[in-house]
Scaffold this motif. Structure first.
Motif, PDB file in Angstrom:
ATOM      1  N   MET A   1       1.096  -1.066  -0.250  1.00 19.52           N
ATOM      2  CA  MET A   1      -0.265   0.042  -0.055  1.00 19.52           C
ATOM      3  C   MET A   1       1.244   1.488  -0.033  1.00 19.52           C
ATOM      4  O   MET A   1       1.972   1.297   0.518  1.00 19.52           O
ATOM      5  N   SER A   2       0.814   2.228  -0.971  1.00 18.90           N
ATOM      6  CA  SER A   2       1.312   3.688  -0.989  1.00 18.90           C
ATOM      7  C   SER A   2       1.635   3.842   0.646  1.00 18.90           C
ATOM      8  O   SER A   2       0.420   4.343   1.324  1.00 18.90           O
ATOM      9  N   PRO A   3       2.920   4.724   0.356  1.00 13.52           N
ATOM     10  CA  PRO A   3       2.713   4.953   2.074  1.00 13.52           C
ATOM     11  C   PRO A   3       2.006   6.850   2.203  1.00 13.52           C
ATOM     12  O   PRO A   3       1.554   7.038   3.385  1.00 13.52           O
ATOM     13  N   LEU A   4       2.309   6.838   1.027  1.00 13.17           N
ATOM     14  CA  LEU A   4       0.793   8.368   1.066  1.00 13.17           C
ATOM     15  C   LEU A   4      -0.247   8.056   1.646  1.00 13.17           C
ATOM     16  O   LEU A   4      -0.572   9.094   2.185  1.00 13.17           O
ATOM     17  N   ILE A   5      -0.568   6.875   1.246  1.00 16.53           N
ATOM     18  CA  ILE A   5      -2.140   5.959   1.894  1.00 16.53           C
ATOM     19  C   ILE A   5      -2.177   6.023   3.466  1.00 16.53           C
ATOM     20  O   ILE A   5      -3.109   6.419   4.103  1.00 16.53           O
ATOM     21  N   ARG A   6      -1.084   5.576   3.955  1.00 15.94           N
ATOM     22  CA  ARG A   6      -1.165   4.909   4.827  1.00 15.94           C
ATOM     23  C   ARG A   6      -0.721   6.603   5.835  1.00 15.94           C
ATOM     24  O   ARG A   6      -1.235   6.774   7.055  1.00 15.94           O
ATOM     25  N   LEU A   7       0.132   7.222   5.301  1.00 18.50           N
ATOM     26  CA  LEU A   7       0.603   8.690   5.996  1.00 18.50           C
ATOM     27  C   LEU A   7      -1.371   9.343   6.267  1.00 18.50           C
ATOM     28  O   LEU A   7      -1.081   9.884   7.439  1.00 18.50           O
ATOM     29  N   SER A   8      -2.028   9.702   5.242  1.00 14.74           N
ATOM     30  CA  SER A   8      -3.270  10.073   4.885  1.00 14.74           C
ATOM     31  C   SER A   8      -3.995   9.018   6.504  1.00 14.74           C
ATOM     32  O   SER A   8      -4.441   9.883   6.660  1.00 14.74           O
ATOM     33  N   ALA A   9      -3.785   8.384   6.374  1.00 15.60           N
ATOM     34  CA  ALA A   9      -4.529   6.719   7.504  1.00 15.60           C
ATOM     35  C   ALA A   9      -3.724   8.373   8.848  1.00 15.60           C
ATOM     36  O   ALA A   9      -5.089   7.687   9.969  1.00 15.60           O
ATOM     37  N   CYS A  10      -3.379   8.303   9.624  1.00 14.59           N
ATOM     38  CA  CYS A  10      -2.230   8.415  10.010  1.00 14.59           C
ATOM     39  C   CYS A  10      -3.186   9.940  10.477  1.00 14.59           C
ATOM     40  O   CYS A  10      -3.154  10.440  11.914  1.00 14.59           O
ATOM     41  N   PHE A  11      -3.389  10.723   9.311  1.00 13.69           N
ATOM     42  CA  PHE A  11      -3.856  11.977   9.709  1.00 13.69           C
ATOM     43  C   PHE A  11      -4.882  12.246  10.352  1.00 13.69           C
ATOM     44  O   PHE A  11      -5.405  12.905  11.474  1.00 13.69           O
ATOM     45  N   VAL A  12      -6.140  11.264   9.728  1.00 11.51           N
ATOM     46  CA  VAL A  12      -6.889  11.029  10.421  1.00 11.51           C
ATOM     47  C   VAL A  12      -7.222  11.170  11.372  1.00 11.51           C
ATOM     48  O   VAL A  12      -8.089  10.898  12.056  1.00 11.51           O
ATOM     49  N   ALA A  13      -6.627   9.562  11.493  1.00 13.46           N
ATOM     50  CA  ALA A  13      -6.539   8.757  12.846  1.00 13.46           C
ATOM     51  C   ALA A  13      -5.989  10.342  14.078  1.00 13.46           C
ATOM     52  O   ALA A  13      -6.782  10.409  14.663  1.00 13.46           O
ATOM     53  N   LEU A  14      -5.519  11.207  13.832  1.00 13.14           N
ATOM     54  CA  LEU A  14      -5.286  12.081  15.046  1.00 13.14           C
ATOM     55  C   LEU A  14      -6.224  12.547  15.023  1.00 13.14           C
ATOM     56  O   LEU A  14      -6.385  13.917  15.836  1.00 13.14           O
ATOM     57  N   MET A  15      -6.636  13.025  13.623  1.00 18.91           N
ATOM     58  CA  MET A  15      -7.761  14.381  13.071  1.00 18.91           C
ATOM     59  C   MET A  15      -8.637  14.405  14.373  1.00 18.91           C
ATOM     60  O   MET A  15      -9.779  15.237  15.129  1.00 18.91           O
ATOM     61  N   MET A  16      -9.218  12.242  15.069  1.00 16.91           N
ATOM     62  CA  MET A  16     -10.680  11.926  15.399  1.00 16.91           C
ATOM     63  C   MET A  16     -10.057  12.141  16.578  1.00 16.91           C
ATOM     64  O   MET A  16     -10.668  12.147  17.901  1.00 16.91           O
ATOM     65  N   ALA A  17      -8.983  11.124  17.176  1.00 16.28           N
ATOM     66  CA  ALA A  17      -8.824  10.819  18.706  1.00 16.28           C
ATOM     67  C   ALA A  17      -8.081  12.475  19.235  1.00 16.28           C
ATOM     68  O   ALA A  17      -9.060  12.425  20.066  1.00 16.28           O
ATOM     69  N   MET A  18      -7.208  13.408  18.757  1.00 19.53           N
ATOM     70  CA  MET A  18      -7.065  14.219  19.926  1.00 19.53           C
ATOM     71  C   MET A  18      -8.028  15.295  18.846  1.00 19.53           C
ATOM     72  O   MET A  18      -8.373  16.284  20.422  1.00 19.53           O
ATOM     73  N   GLY A  19      -8.370  15.844  17.599  1.00 19.44           N
ATOM     74  CA  GLY A  19      -9.012  16.501  17.354  1.00 19.44           C
ATOM     75  C   GLY A  19     -11.204  16.678  18.397  1.00 19.44           C
ATOM     76  O   GLY A  19     -11.288  17.703  19.583  1.00 19.44           O
ATOM     77  N   ILE A  20     -11.616  15.459  18.309  1.00 19.74           N
ATOM     78  CA  ILE A  20     -12.497  15.388  18.923  1.00 19.74           C
ATOM     79  C   ILE A  20     -12.445  14.190  20.040  1.00 19.74           C
ATOM     80  O   ILE A  20     -12.588  14.549  21.488  1.00 19.74           O
TER      81      ILE A  20
END
Length: 393
Positions: A1-20
């Motif tokens: 799987m592309s590193p870009l996709i995995r890093l984007s998933a990390c971005f969203v995970a932090l968006m949820m876990a920290m932001g919410i």
């Protein structure tokens, strides 16, 4: 799987876990106060419980060495953020909110440490360090999202319970969207601990800087919505400050990620972000809409950029202990955060406001900025063995 996709998933995970999961209390605080569920002193104690959970979660994350341990904490933290936010729909009063915020503190720390330890080596291996840095913009956009949802909720005259439900639904959608795309932990070979060098000893100084930063930023980050609500007497304009804080934080990460990578200048950037945030804390003392707007810009823009620079500096000082140092630094940061709301509660109880707490917070940031500029060769690390390479089994 592309590193870009995995890093984007990390971005969203932090968006949820920290932001919410982590920061949803801030835009909810005016609602909880106006509904009579808590007072300002109780709000400080609830925030402190959240940061105590964050501290314990970070300490626990330091000892997650096996891939299965890392994955359990990452996935468990994401699920807990969703479920505890949903449970907040039924919470009413001091103790229920305190226990739930404690739990989300543990969960968000797990996610932050694990995502940091997985995303940054992935970005470096792919030759995309800037993408790794941009992962830290996730919490900023998460804060922006929670702020916008709070604004819409206020305009529609919804209760805090309804807003918790909306937050939980948004968190669930984000988590399910990235669940199978996150990086997979892998076992690494056992490494021999490197000899202690002046650079390694700098981890201790960095930990102290991060703890002072935790004290300094957390007062406005926790009480900004309430300060704006008091200034604008409950009008909808007060709800603009928190999403603007999150948007400023995300922009700050982007700006810092564009810098030319140079280990010699990281500490200069770190000092600048700390001093800029100190100016924002002091601006909040003006007690006006302009002062709060300056606080949003000057506190918000360097907020996540400072976190990014601390983690970058940690990797420069001890590149073979990424996860352990991320956990140790997050724990020191959490100690500072825990002190902040307690300080705010004492300030509110004895002086009837947050002015004294803001003065102490801003002063701590200035001290941290001074420490960031000092040479890393001076003095041993206060956190023993913080620089030792982690043996993975």
């Amino acid at each position: 799987m592309s590193p870009l996709i995995r890093l984007s998933a990390c971005f969203v995970a932090l968006m949820m876990a920290m932001g919410i999961g982590r920061f949803a209390l801030t835009p909810q605080m005016p609602h909880l106060l106006s509904e009579g569920q808590i007072d300002l002193t109780a709000a400080g104690l609830i925030a402190a419980a959240n940061y105590l959970g964050y501290l314990l979660g970070a300490v626990d994350a330091m000892f997650a060495h096996r891939p299965q341990q890392v994955q359990r904490r990452l996935h468990g933290g994401l699920w807990l953020c969703v479920l505890l936010t949903l449970a907040s729909f039924w919470a009413n009063g001091f103790w229920s909110h305190l226990l739930l915020r404690f739990g989300t503190g543990v969960a968000s720390a797990w996610v932050l440490v694990m995502i940091t330890s997985l995303s940054q080596p992935l970005a470096a291996a792919a030759g995309r360090p800037r993408l790794g840095a941009l992962v830290f913009a996730g919490p900023g956009l998460g804060i922006f999202l929670t702020g916008l949802l709070a604004l819409v909720s206020h305009l529609l005259n919804q209760t805090s319970a309804t807003l918790w439900l909306i937050y939980a639904a948004a968190a669930l959608v984000m988590m399910l969207g990235v669940w199978r795309l996150l990086p997979t932990p892998v076992a690494t070979a056992t490494m021999v601990a490197a000899p202690v060098s002046p650079s390694n000893r700098g981890i201790g100084r960095l930990a102290l800087i991060y703890a002072l930063y935790g004290v300094g930023y957390i007062i406005p980050a926790t009480f900004l919505s309430q300060m704006a609500n008091a200034q604008f007497h409950g009008q909808w304009q007060a709800d603009l400050f928190w999403p603007c804080f999150g948007l400023s934080a995300a922009i700050g990460v982007v700006l810092v990620s564009l810098r030319r990578h140079d280990p010699e200048t990281t500490r200069h950037w770190l000092m600048a972000t700390l001093c800029l945030q100190a100016a924002g804390v002091f601006a909040c003392l003006l007690g006006s809409g302009i002062g709060l707007a300056l606080g949003v810009i000057l506190c918000g823009t360097p907020f996540l950029a400072c976190m990014q620079l601390v983690m970058q500096r940690s990797r420069e000082l001890a590149p073979h202990a990424t996860q352990r140092n991320a956990g140790m630094l997050t724990a020191c940061f959490a100690v500072g955060q825990l002190s902040g709301p307690l300080l705010a509660a004492l300030s509110s109880h004895f002086s009837g406001g947050l002015h004294l707490a803001l003065v102490i917070a801003g002063s701590g940031l200035l001290i941290a900025g001074g420490l960031a500029m000092q040479s890393t060769s001076a003095g041993p690390a206060p956190c023993a063995n913080a620089d030792a390479a982690t043996a993975r089994r």
